[in-house]
Design an enzyme around this catalytic site. Structure first.
Site, PDB file in Angstrom:
ATOM      1  N   HIS A 105     -11.905 -12.052   6.947  1.00 22.88           N
ATOM      2  CA  HIS A 105     -11.570 -11.605   5.728  1.00 22.88           C
ATOM      3  C   HIS A 105     -11.558 -12.780   4.705  1.00 22.88           C
ATOM      4  O   HIS A 105     -11.392 -13.907   5.152  1.00 22.88           O
ATOM      5  CB  HIS A 105     -10.340 -10.848   5.619  1.00 22.88           C
ATOM      6  CG  HIS A 105      -9.992 -10.263   4.238  1.00 22.88           C
ATOM      7  ND1 HIS A 105      -9.745 -10.742   3.198  1.00 22.88           N
ATOM      8  CD2 HIS A 105      -9.866  -8.865   3.969  1.00 22.88           C
ATOM      9  CE1 HIS A 105      -9.400  -9.912   2.115  1.00 22.88           C
ATOM     10  NE2 HIS A 105      -9.394  -8.457   2.718  1.00 22.88           N
ATOM     11  N   GLU A 165       0.714  -1.413   0.104  1.00 23.88           N
ATOM     12  CA  GLU A 165       0.100   0.040   0.068  1.00 23.88           C
ATOM     13  C   GLU A 165       0.753   1.289   0.062  1.00 23.88           C
ATOM     14  O   GLU A 165       0.387   2.474  -0.657  1.00 23.88           O
ATOM     15  CB  GLU A 165      -0.999   0.036   1.135  1.00 23.88           C
ATOM     16  CG  GLU A 165      -1.963  -1.230   1.093  1.00 23.88           C
ATOM     17  CD  GLU A 165      -1.506  -2.404   1.572  1.00 23.88           C
ATOM     18  OE1 GLU A 165      -0.544  -2.589   2.035  1.00 23.88           O
ATOM     19  OE2 GLU A 165      -2.661  -3.343   1.252  1.00 23.88           O
ATOM     20  N   HIS A 209      -6.146  -8.478   8.264  1.00 22.99           N
ATOM     21  CA  HIS A 209      -6.008  -8.881   7.064  1.00 22.99           C
ATOM     22  C   HIS A 209      -4.675  -8.681   6.338  1.00 22.99           C
ATOM     23  O   HIS A 209      -4.479  -9.087   5.320  1.00 22.99           O
ATOM     24  CB  HIS A 209      -7.006  -8.647   5.834  1.00 22.99           C
ATOM     25  CG  HIS A 209      -7.056  -7.042   5.900  1.00 22.99           C
ATOM     26  ND1 HIS A 209      -6.244  -6.402   4.742  1.00 22.99           N
ATOM     27  CD2 HIS A 209      -7.700  -6.043   6.240  1.00 22.99           C
ATOM     28  CE1 HIS A 209      -6.368  -5.098   4.654  1.00 22.99           C
ATOM     29  NE2 HIS A 209      -7.222  -4.731   5.772  1.00 22.99           N
TER      30      HIS A 209
HETATM   31  C1  UD1 Z   1      -6.450  -5.918  -0.602  1.00 26.10           C
HETATM   32  C2  UD1 Z   1      -5.505  -4.763  -0.894  1.00 26.10           C
HETATM   33  C3  UD1 Z   1      -5.219  -4.031   0.437  1.00 26.10           C
HETATM   34  C4  UD1 Z   1      -6.674  -3.744   1.154  1.00 26.10           C
HETATM   35  C5  UD1 Z   1      -7.480  -4.901   1.310  1.00 26.10           C
HETATM   36  C6  UD1 Z   1      -8.805  -4.381   1.955  1.00 26.10           C
HETATM   37  C7  UD1 Z   1      -3.873  -4.793  -2.611  1.00 26.10           C
HETATM   38  C8  UD1 Z   1      -2.848  -5.537  -3.051  1.00 26.10           C
HETATM   39  N1  UD1 Z   1      -4.437  -5.126  -1.258  1.00 26.10           N
HETATM   40  O1  UD1 Z   1      -6.034  -6.853   0.114  1.00 26.10           O
HETATM   41  O2  UD1 Z   1      -4.634  -2.962   0.257  1.00 26.10           O
HETATM   42  O3  UD1 Z   1      -6.235  -3.095   2.740  1.00 26.10           O
HETATM   43  O4  UD1 Z   1      -7.769  -5.379   0.129  1.00 26.10           O
HETATM   44  O5  UD1 Z   1      -9.585  -5.534   2.161  1.00 26.10           O
HETATM   45  O6  UD1 Z   1      -4.496  -4.058  -3.273  1.00 26.10           O
HETATM   46  N2  UD1 Z   1     -10.986 -12.663  -1.612  1.00 26.10           N
HETATM   47  C9  UD1 Z   1     -12.254 -13.473  -2.159  1.00 26.10           C
HETATM   48  N3  UD1 Z   1     -13.371 -12.621  -2.149  1.00 26.10           N
HETATM   49  C10 UD1 Z   1     -13.339 -11.165  -1.920  1.00 26.10           C
HETATM   50  C11 UD1 Z   1     -12.223 -10.433  -1.659  1.00 26.10           C
HETATM   51  C12 UD1 Z   1     -11.118 -11.333  -1.316  1.00 26.10           C
HETATM   52  O7  UD1 Z   1     -12.250 -14.570  -2.242  1.00 26.10           O
HETATM   53  O8  UD1 Z   1     -14.581 -10.731  -2.072  1.00 26.10           O
HETATM   54  C13 UD1 Z   1      -9.697 -13.542  -1.767  1.00 26.10           C
HETATM   55  C14 UD1 Z   1      -9.492 -13.994  -3.105  1.00 26.10           C
HETATM   56  O9  UD1 Z   1      -8.857 -15.301  -2.852  1.00 26.10           O
HETATM   57  C15 UD1 Z   1      -8.326 -13.082  -3.040  1.00 26.10           C
HETATM   58  C16 UD1 Z   1      -7.600 -12.679  -1.847  1.00 26.10           C
HETATM   59  O10 UD1 Z   1      -8.684 -12.777  -0.874  1.00 26.10           O
HETATM   60  O11 UD1 Z   1      -7.257 -13.562  -4.150  1.00 26.10           O
HETATM   61  C17 UD1 Z   1      -6.697 -11.640  -1.724  1.00 26.10           C
HETATM   62  O12 UD1 Z   1      -7.274 -10.375  -2.233  1.00 26.10           O
HETATM   63  P1  UD1 Z   1      -6.433  -9.014  -2.799  1.00 26.10           P
HETATM   64  O13 UD1 Z   1      -7.437  -8.088  -3.136  1.00 26.10           O
HETATM   65  O14 UD1 Z   1      -5.654  -9.600  -3.498  1.00 26.10           O
HETATM   66  O15 UD1 Z   1      -5.742  -8.864  -1.279  1.00 26.10           O
HETATM   67  P2  UD1 Z   1      -6.430  -8.293   0.223  1.00 26.10           P
HETATM   68  O16 UD1 Z   1      -5.417  -8.931   1.315  1.00 26.10           O
HETATM   69  O17 UD1 Z   1      -7.838  -8.462   0.011  1.00 26.10           O
HETATM   70  N1  UDP Z   2     -15.696  -3.437   7.015  1.00 24.88           N
HETATM   71  C1  UDP Z   2     -17.006  -4.273   6.545  1.00 24.88           C
HETATM   72  N2  UDP Z   2     -17.097  -5.445   6.995  1.00 24.88           N
HETATM   73  C2  UDP Z   2     -16.255  -6.149   7.755  1.00 24.88           C
HETATM   74  C3  UDP Z   2     -14.827  -5.531   7.919  1.00 24.88           C
HETATM   75  C4  UDP Z   2     -14.921  -4.135   7.603  1.00 24.88           C
HETATM   76  O1  UDP Z   2     -17.714  -3.413   5.900  1.00 24.88           O
HETATM   77  O2  UDP Z   2     -16.515  -7.425   7.983  1.00 24.88           O
HETATM   78  C5  UDP Z   2     -15.583  -1.868   6.587  1.00 24.88           C
HETATM   79  C6  UDP Z   2     -15.112  -1.239   7.497  1.00 24.88           C
HETATM   80  O3  UDP Z   2     -15.965  -0.408   8.061  1.00 24.88           O
HETATM   81  C7  UDP Z   2     -14.341  -0.214   6.701  1.00 24.88           C
HETATM   82  C8  UDP Z   2     -13.805  -1.039   5.634  1.00 24.88           C
HETATM   83  O4  UDP Z   2     -14.468  -2.158   5.479  1.00 24.88           O
HETATM   84  O5  UDP Z   2     -15.102   0.892   6.149  1.00 24.88           O
HETATM   85  C9  UDP Z   2     -12.239  -1.427   5.809  1.00 24.88           C
HETATM   86  O6  UDP Z   2     -12.023  -2.322   4.759  1.00 24.88           O
HETATM   87  P1  UDP Z   2     -10.509  -3.285   4.932  1.00 24.88           P
HETATM   88  O7  UDP Z   2     -10.482  -3.392   6.621  1.00 24.88           O
HETATM   89  O8  UDP Z   2     -10.759  -4.459   4.421  1.00 24.88           O
HETATM   90  O9  UDP Z   2      -9.505  -2.274   4.280  1.00 24.88           O
HETATM   91  P2  UDP Z   2      -8.405  -1.235   4.684  1.00 24.88           P
HETATM   92  O10 UDP Z   2      -9.305  -0.159   5.077  1.00 24.88           O
HETATM   93  O11 UDP Z   2      -7.482  -1.968   5.753  1.00 24.88           O
HETATM   94  O12 UDP Z   2      -8.068  -1.072   3.133  1.00 24.88           O
END
Ligand code: UD1
Ligand code: UDP
Length: 383
Positions: free
Chosen positions: A242, A135, A209
Site C-alpha cells: 500500500h 471505518e 494497511h
Molecule cells: C483508506 C481508508 C480505509 C480503506 C483504505 C483502502 C480512511 C480514513 N481510510 O485508508 O478505510 O480501507 O483507504 O486502501 O478513509 N497514498 C498515496 N497514494 C494513494 C493512496 C494513498 O500516496 O493512491 C498515501 C498518502 O500519503 C495518504 C496515505 O497513503 O495520505 C494514507 O491514505 P488514506 O486514504 O488517508 O488512508 P488509507 O490507510 O489508505
Molecule cells: N486490490 C488491488 N490491488 C492491490 C491490493 C488490493 O486492486 O494491490 C483490491 C482488492 O482486490 C480489493 C480492494 O483492492 O478489491 C481492497 O482494497 P483495500 O485492501 O485497499 O481496502 P479495504 O477493502 O480494506 O477497504
C-alpha cells in the site's frame, strides 16, 4: 419514468472505486439513468489505477489527497468541495460506498444539502467503536444519515433493522465486489512476478494497511512472514505494498531484503484479482479481499482480531488470526501443511451474492423513484 434519474456516485479510495465501478458502467448503458461521477481522490494513484482499468472518466475530481493526510483536514476538504458540486448538479440521489472518510463526509455533505443518500455496502458492523478505526464509525454514521440501504447480505440487513432503519428502504443485493470479479479474472493470465516464482513453490498473497495495524502489529506480522519463508524453502510471498508511507517504511525495513518475499507496487485490480486466483492462499487485513477470496476458492488468514464480514468466517473461508507473531506463524504453517484444513477453507461457498449486485441496486432505485413519481404526479422527486 419520464426523465432519467440523475444519480451521482461519490468515492475516493481504491476499494470504493472497484465496488462502485459495476454500478457506474451499468448506468452508462441504461437510458433510465443520468450518471454523474464524482471522485474525491482521497487516494490519488490507487484510485487512478482503478479508473483506468474500468475506463471511467470522472465528471468532477476534488483531488483532496495530501501525503500522510490527517482525518480532520480530509473531512473538511471533502465536505466543502462536495457542497459546491451538489449545488451545481442537483442530483436526485447520491450513492456512497462502504466505510472510508470519503463515504461518511460525502454523506454529511448530502445531508447538509438535503439530498437523498443511498449507501452501498450498508450494515456491516463490528459494534466496536475503535475497531476498525475509523471505518466502524464511518459506516455507522453514514447509515444514520442515509435514506436507502443496499445491504450485501441478510446479516447486514439484520444489523440495520437492529438500529431501527426502515425495512422498506433496505435492499439485500449481494456485494458489487463479486460483480467486478467477473470482469477481471482470466484463465490465461500472466504477470512478471509469477515468472520469478520457482516452479512448484507455494505462493502466498499478502496485503496489509489498516490504521490500527500500523506500527507494532504490522511489524509482528512481517516478522512472522519472514521467519516462515526462511524456515520453508518452498514458500514465496507476493506483497503489493500500500502507498501509505507508514506501511511502506515497515514493509521495506522488515521484508525488503528477504529473498522469497516479492515486494511490488500496488497492483491494478486486474492484476490483483488474477494473482489472487493463482495464489495458494491470502493473508490480509483488507475488507474487500475478504469478500473476494471465497469466490476465488482461496483460504484467507485475516490479520485482525475481529471482522465485520463474519459471513466468510461462518462459510469457512476466513480465519481470524490477529497480529501476534507466534499465532501468525502457527496459522501459516498449519495452512501450509494441513491439506484437510486447506481443502475445507478453499471449498467454502461464497456468501456475498451472485455477481449481479449492481443490477439489483439500480433496479431498486428505479422502482422506488417510479413509485414516488406515480404517487406525486411527477411533481417532486425528493424524499
Ligand atoms: C483508506 C481508508 C480505509 C480503506 C483504505 C483502502 C480512511 C480514513 N481510510 O485508508 O478505510 O480501507 O483507504 O486502501 O478513509 N497514498 C498515496 N497514494 C494513494 C493512496 C494513498 O500516496 O493512491 C498515501 C498518502 O500519503 C495518504 C496515505 O497513503 O495520505 C494514507 O491514505 P488514506 O486514504 O488517508 O488512508 P488509507 O490507510 O489508505
Ligand atoms: N486490490 C488491488 N490491488 C492491490 C491490493 C488490493 O486492486 O494491490 C483490491 C482488492 O482486490 C480489493 C480492494 O483492492 O478489491 C481492497 O482494497 P483495500 O485492501 O485497499 O481496502 P479495504 O477493502 O480494506 O477497504
Amino acid at each position: 419514468m419520464s426523465k432519467p434519474l440523475k444519480v451521482m456516485t461519490v468515492f475516493g479510495t481504491r476499494p470504493e472505486a472497484i465496488k462502485m465501478a459495476p454500478i457506474i458502467l451499468r448506468m452508462h448503458e441504461d437510458k433510465n439513468f443520468e450518471p454523474i461521477t464524482v471522485v474525491t481522490a482521497q487516494h490519488r494513484e490507487m484510485l487512478d489505477q482503478v479508473l483506468k482499468i474500468f475506463k471511467i472518466t470522472p465528471d468532477y475530481d476534488l483531488n483532496v489527497m495530501k501525503p500522510n493526510q490527517k482525518l480532520d483536514e480530509l473531512t473538511a476538504r471533502v465536505v466543502t468541495g462536495l457542497t459546491t458540486i451538489i449545488s451545481q448538479v442537483n442530483p436526485d440521489i447520491v450513492l456512497v460506498h462502504g466505510d472510508t472518510t470519503t463515504t461518511f463526509t460525502a454523506a454529511l455533505a448530502c445531508f447538509y444539502n438535503q439530498v437523498p443518500i443511498g449507501h452501498v455496502e450498508a450494515g456491516l458492523r463490528t459494534w466496536d467503536k475503535y475497531s476498525p478505526f475509523p471505518e466502524e464509525m464511518n459506516r455507522q454514521m453514514t447509515d444514520v444519515l442515509a435514506d436507502f440501504y443496499f445491504a450485501p447480505t441478510e446479516l447486514s440487513k439484520r444489523n440495520l433493522l437492529r438500529e431501527h432503519h426502515a425495512a422498506t428502504n433496505i435492499f439485500v443485493t449481494g456485494n458489487t465486489a463479486i460483480d467486478a470479479l467477473q470482469e477481471t479474472v482470466k484463465t490465461d493470465y500472466k504477470h512478471d512476478v509469477l515468472n520469478q516464482i520457482k516452479p512448484g513453490n507455494r505462493v502466498i498473497l499478502l496485503t496489509m494497511h489498516r490504521r490500527e495495524n500500523l506500527g507494532q502489529p504490522m511489524t509482528n506480522v512481517f516478522q512472522a512472514v519472514k521467519e516462515v519463508v526462511e524456515q520453508h524453502n518452498n514458500v514465496e510471498v507476493i506483497y503489493p505494498v500500500h502507498l501509505s508511507p507508514n506501511v511502506q517504511k515497515v514493509a521495506q525495513r522488515v521484508l525488503g531484503h528477504v529473498d522469497c518475499v516479492h515486494l511490488v507496487e500496488p497492483l491494478d485490480v486486474l492484476d490483483f484479482h488474477n494473482l489472487a486466483a493463482k495464489s495458494d492462499f491470502i493473508m490480509t487485513d483488507s475488507g474487500g479481499v475478504q469478500e473476494e477470496a471465497p469466490s476465488l476458492n482461496k483460504p484467507v488468514l485475516v490479520l485482525r482480531d475481529e471482522t465485520e464480514r463474519p459471513e466468510g468466517v461462518t462459510a469457512g473461508t476466513l480465519k481470524l488470526i490477529g497480529t501476534d507473531k507466534n499465532n501468525v506463524k502457527k496459522a501459516m504453517i498449519e495452512l501450509l501443511t494441513n491439506t484437510d484444513l486447506y481443502s475445507r477453507m478453499a471449498e467454502a461457498k461464497n456468501p456475498y451474492g451472485d455477481g449481479h449486485a449492481a443490477k439489483y441496486i439500480l433496479s431498486d432505485i428505479r422502482q422506488y423513484f417510479s413509485e414516488i413519481e406515480k404517487h406525486s404526479g411527477n411533481a417532486e422527486r425528493k424524499i
